[in-house]
Design a protein around this motif. Sequence first.
Motif, PDB file in Angstrom:
ATOM      1  N   PHE A  13       0.857  -1.187   0.000  1.00  0.00           N
ATOM      2  CA  PHE A  13       0.000   0.000   0.000  1.00  0.00           C
ATOM      3  C   PHE A  13       0.885   1.225   0.000  1.00  0.00           C
ATOM      4  O   PHE A  13       1.918   1.245   0.664  1.00  0.00           O
ATOM      5  N   HIS A  15       1.209   4.958   1.141  1.00  0.00           N
ATOM      6  CA  HIS A  15       0.679   6.079   1.922  1.00  0.00           C
ATOM      7  C   HIS A  15       1.406   7.321   1.451  1.00  0.00           C
ATOM      8  O   HIS A  15       2.442   7.671   2.000  1.00  0.00           O
ATOM      9  N   ILE A  22       2.505  -4.954   3.103  1.00  0.00           N
ATOM     10  CA  ILE A  22       1.638  -5.557   4.110  1.00  0.00           C
ATOM     11  C   ILE A  22       1.686  -7.075   4.025  1.00  0.00           C
ATOM     12  O   ILE A  22       1.651  -7.769   5.037  1.00  0.00           O
ATOM     13  N   ALA A  41      -1.736 -11.408  15.085  1.00  0.00           N
ATOM     14  CA  ALA A  41      -2.030 -10.151  15.766  1.00  0.00           C
ATOM     15  C   ALA A  41      -2.763  -9.201  14.847  1.00  0.00           C
ATOM     16  O   ALA A  41      -2.721  -9.333  13.626  1.00  0.00           O
ATOM     17  N   SER A  42      -3.413  -8.241  15.459  1.00  0.00           N
ATOM     18  CA  SER A  42      -4.097  -7.205  14.687  1.00  0.00           C
ATOM     19  C   SER A  42      -3.083  -6.462  13.826  1.00  0.00           C
ATOM     20  O   SER A  42      -2.002  -6.124  14.285  1.00  0.00           O
ATOM     21  N   GLY A  43      -3.427  -6.268  12.581  1.00  0.00           N
ATOM     22  CA  GLY A  43      -2.521  -5.555  11.687  1.00  0.00           C
ATOM     23  C   GLY A  43      -1.529  -6.461  10.996  1.00  0.00           C
ATOM     24  O   GLY A  43      -0.700  -6.000  10.208  1.00  0.00           O
ATOM     25  N   SER A  44      -1.597  -7.760  11.258  1.00  0.00           N
ATOM     26  CA  SER A  44      -0.614  -8.657  10.645  1.00  0.00           C
ATOM     27  C   SER A  44      -0.936  -8.936   9.185  1.00  0.00           C
ATOM     28  O   SER A  44      -0.139  -9.545   8.475  1.00  0.00           O
ATOM     29  N   GLY A  45      -2.112  -8.521   8.720  1.00  0.00           N
ATOM     30  CA  GLY A  45      -2.421  -8.653   7.290  1.00  0.00           C
ATOM     31  C   GLY A  45      -3.424  -9.744   6.962  1.00  0.00           C
ATOM     32  O   GLY A  45      -3.590 -10.113   5.800  1.00  0.00           O
ATOM     33  N   LYS A  46      -4.133 -10.259   7.964  1.00  0.00           N
ATOM     34  CA  LYS A  46      -5.064 -11.370   7.726  1.00  0.00           C
ATOM     35  C   LYS A  46      -6.201 -10.973   6.777  1.00  0.00           C
ATOM     36  O   LYS A  46      -6.475 -11.671   5.800  1.00  0.00           O
ATOM     37  N   SER A  47      -6.854  -9.858   7.082  1.00  0.00           N
ATOM     38  CA  SER A  47      -7.985  -9.435   6.247  1.00  0.00           C
ATOM     39  C   SER A  47      -7.523  -9.123   4.828  1.00  0.00           C
ATOM     40  O   SER A  47      -8.199  -9.441   3.854  1.00  0.00           O
ATOM     41  N   THR A  48      -6.370  -8.481   4.745  1.00  0.00           N
ATOM     42  CA  THR A  48      -5.833  -8.169   3.426  1.00  0.00           C
ATOM     43  C   THR A  48      -5.614  -9.455   2.634  1.00  0.00           C
ATOM     44  O   THR A  48      -6.008  -9.564   1.465  1.00  0.00           O
ATOM     45  N   GLU A 171     -13.493 -13.179  10.407  1.00  0.00           N
ATOM     46  CA  GLU A 171     -14.023 -13.073  11.765  1.00  0.00           C
ATOM     47  C   GLU A 171     -15.547 -13.187  11.800  1.00  0.00           C
ATOM     48  O   GLU A 171     -16.228 -12.270  12.257  1.00  0.00           O
ATOM     49  N   HIS A 204      -9.753 -14.458  15.571  1.00  0.00           N
ATOM     50  CA  HIS A 204      -8.940 -14.078  16.717  1.00  0.00           C
ATOM     51  C   HIS A 204      -9.163 -15.028  17.866  1.00  0.00           C
ATOM     52  O   HIS A 204      -8.392 -15.072  18.810  1.00  0.00           O
TER      53      HIS A 204
ATOM     54  N   GLN B 345     -14.810  -2.960   4.420  1.00  0.00           N
ATOM     55  CA  GLN B 345     -13.967  -2.386   5.470  1.00  0.00           C
ATOM     56  C   GLN B 345     -14.701  -1.366   6.315  1.00  0.00           C
ATOM     57  O   GLN B 345     -14.316  -1.083   7.433  1.00  0.00           O
TER      58      GLN B 345
HETATM   59  N1  LIG Z   1      -6.552  -0.055   1.727  1.00  0.00           N
HETATM   60  C1  LIG Z   1      -5.478   0.080   2.538  1.00  0.00           C
HETATM   61  N2  LIG Z   1      -4.656   1.113   2.385  1.00  0.00           N
HETATM   62  C2  LIG Z   1      -3.595   1.254   3.176  1.00  0.00           C
HETATM   63  N3  LIG Z   1      -3.292   0.430   4.171  1.00  0.00           N
HETATM   64  C3  LIG Z   1      -4.078  -0.620   4.398  1.00  0.00           C
HETATM   65  C4  LIG Z   1      -5.229  -0.850   3.582  1.00  0.00           C
HETATM   66  N4  LIG Z   1      -5.833  -1.989   4.017  1.00  0.00           N
HETATM   67  C5  LIG Z   1      -5.091  -2.433   5.065  1.00  0.00           C
HETATM   68  N5  LIG Z   1      -4.041  -1.631   5.283  1.00  0.00           N
HETATM   69  C6  LIG Z   1      -3.018  -1.823   6.329  1.00  0.00           C
HETATM   70  O1  LIG Z   1      -2.553  -3.134   6.249  1.00  0.00           O
HETATM   71  C7  LIG Z   1      -2.263  -3.616   7.547  1.00  0.00           C
HETATM   72  C8  LIG Z   1      -2.942  -4.961   7.741  1.00  0.00           C
HETATM   73  O2  LIG Z   1      -4.350  -4.774   7.754  1.00  0.00           O
HETATM   74  P1  LIG Z   1      -5.354  -5.982   7.885  1.00  0.00           P
HETATM   75  O3  LIG Z   1      -6.696  -5.408   7.935  1.00  0.00           O
HETATM   76  O4  LIG Z   1      -5.056  -6.962   6.834  1.00  0.00           O
HETATM   77  O5  LIG Z   1      -4.963  -6.567   9.295  1.00  0.00           O
HETATM   78  P2  LIG Z   1      -5.668  -7.680  10.118  1.00  0.00           P
HETATM   79  O6  LIG Z   1      -4.637  -8.731  10.378  1.00  0.00           O
HETATM   80  O7  LIG Z   1      -6.905  -8.115   9.471  1.00  0.00           O
HETATM   81  O8  LIG Z   1      -6.009  -6.925  11.449  1.00  0.00           O
HETATM   82  P3  LIG Z   1      -7.252  -7.084  12.410  1.00  0.00           P
HETATM   83  O9  LIG Z   1      -7.019  -8.311  13.199  1.00  0.00           O
HETATM   84  O10 LIG Z   1      -7.212  -5.867  13.273  1.00  0.00           O
HETATM   85  O11 LIG Z   1      -8.475  -7.159  11.563  1.00  0.00           O
HETATM   86  C9  LIG Z   1      -2.725  -2.580   8.539  1.00  0.00           C
HETATM   87  O12 LIG Z   1      -1.583  -1.889   8.994  1.00  0.00           O
HETATM   88  C10 LIG Z   1      -3.599  -1.673   7.720  1.00  0.00           C
HETATM   89  O13 LIG Z   1      -3.495  -0.361   8.173  1.00  0.00           O
END
Ligand SMILES: Nc1ncnc2c1ncn2[C@@H]1O[C@H](COP(=O)(O)OP(=O)(O)OP(=O)(O)O)[C@@H](O)[C@H]1O
Lengths: 229, 349
Positions: A13, A15, A22, A41-48, A171, A204, B345
């Motif tokens: 991504f 910024h 990510i 952990a939160s932010g580890s990139g799972k949703s992405t 989730e 989680h 999201q």
């Molecule tokens: N569209 C985007 N643009 C910029 N950064 C993004 C975007 N989508 C996700 N990120 C960043 O990518 C990183 C991982 O996000 P992601 O949502 O995949 O985490 P996660 O593991 O699902 O966290 P959580 O457990 O909190 O849901 C985060 O730092 C988030 O800020």
Amino acid sequence: MSLFTMDNVRKTFAHGEVKEEILKGINISLSQGKITALTGASGSGKSTLLTIAAGLQTASDGQISFEQQELTSMRSEELRQIRAKDFGFIFQFAHLVPFLTVQEQLDLMLDTAESPLSKQTQKKEIKQVLELVGMWKRKDAYPASLSGGEKQRVAVARAIIHSPKVLFADEPTASLDSKRSQEVMKLIQNLSKERHITVLMVTHDMDMLDFVDEVIEMRDGKIVDKKNT
Amino acid sequence: MKMAWKEMKKNKLRYTILGLIVFLISLLTFIISGLANGLSQDNASLIKNLPDGTFYLEEEADETYSFSSLSDQQQQEIAEEQPATAFFSIQMGNFIDSSDKQRSVAYVSASDSTYFQEVHSGEVILDASLEEEGIAVGDEITNEQWDQSLTVAGFVDQEKYSHSPAAFINPNDFQALFHTDTMQIAFIADSAIKNTDDAPVFKGLQAFSNNEFLNTIPSYSAEQMSLNMIVIFLLVISGMLFAIFFYMINVQKLGIYGILKAIGVKTGKLFQMMWAQMFIISVVSLILSISISQAFQLLAPNGMPFHLTWETTGLLSLVFVIIGFIGATLSGIQIKRVEPIQAIQQGEM
Ligand SMILES: Nc1ncnc2c1ncn2[C@@H]1O[C@H](COP(=O)(O)OP(=O)(O)OP(=O)(O)O)[C@@H](O)[C@H]1O
Ligand SMILES: [Mg+2]
């Protein structure tokens, strides 16, 4: 044999000037009919990772293949067809269509998936699935009148009504209390067994891991552990 | 279509308001075009009643019929080439009726009775509006400047010029009363033209189509232009309204659109849904406003020139639907842009 594989998938991504990676080279292979959990952990990139796998956003690099088809090089219309017919989605929130009744939500999904079943068979199928999730009694209710757990059960029904090959869930139990969570997980497990649906889900909640076949742990955009349960 | 209807049922207020505004604007448009058309009838039905054809004025008259004069010889030359040509003159004037009341009229006299009333010498045929004012067949009319009077021989419907009722008189009387021995205007219907497909050209004469001739009536073009401007503005406003309303409605629905796209619903289907809604709203509003404007036509006071044809109504309705379609589609571009991932999201709607 694996139905779905991800090969060295990366996601960056930007910024403004700063680029942030990510996902840093993800390799996953999902075997048919198995449930795989993604934790970390939160932010580890799972949703992405999940949304890229599901074709809801594109990878910056790497290959994703489903049934020998290369998703990363597909046109958006082809990808849409795969999403409609072969994939099912459960998100953290139910995201039901507010102006359709429970029954109509499923109707719409069958329509979208261009279901080859006759209208009559579709009706039966809807009844069966709604009974399975315990929502048949509320078939004519609108989402606004359902509780969080009920909505999520309808979302599960919508995700599997068209018998997808892969179910992606982010989730799915996060908005539910632990009793409801157990129920929904059991439901997903049963459906996966009965209909041979391959499931990739983010969670989680360590309690949910009892229901899965494989656990993949992520940290900082990388897979750090894979284990069978 | 089913989804479109379901959504409207679930959000009645929002769509009722949109429908109500479309109804009001279309009603206003119908009323104003009814007035525009009514006024144009009131102004120039004498000319509007003529078939499509060509009018000729003397070039030197500078597009003003009262300055135009076609001599006997010119008339003969034209008639030789095109025997079906009618020659006529118009003179604004007045008369005093049998109850000593002064009336303004447009005296009309024509050489040919195909398109104009045939009148015997000493007689006059009047527009029916004067009958409503109490003039009857057999009444004598006169004028201070005349040394004769004319007898009312009959009435005709809707023959007006320059907002005055027409008074048809015999060419001999016309020449005697207005001290002239020429005619002002030549007219030939397209269907009566001989030997050539195009309108014939005569030396020293300027040719006008029906519309061009109408626009030489000074009040006519001014009236019609301002009313037509209003109609055009109303149509544009209705288009913008559709665009703005659907834009607002769509913005609120972007989340739903995103989810629908995520599960694989075609963008085209989302557009169809919006078009269906736009169509339902316009058709219902138009049916209402058409009924009311037609009722208005029946109930409008006699003195109010209001004339709304089904043709105009149909045409305007079609324009409304097309404009609504364009407005809705423009605002729908955001549907095309919405990414499923954003909706997911964003969390619960
Ligand atoms: N569209 C985007 N643009 C910029 N950064 C993004 C975007 N989508 C996700 N990120 C960043 O990518 C990183 C991982 O996000 P992601 O949502 O995949 O985490 P996660 O593991 O699902 O966290 P959580 O457990 O909190 O849901 C985060 O730092 C988030 O800020
Ligand atoms: Mg997440």
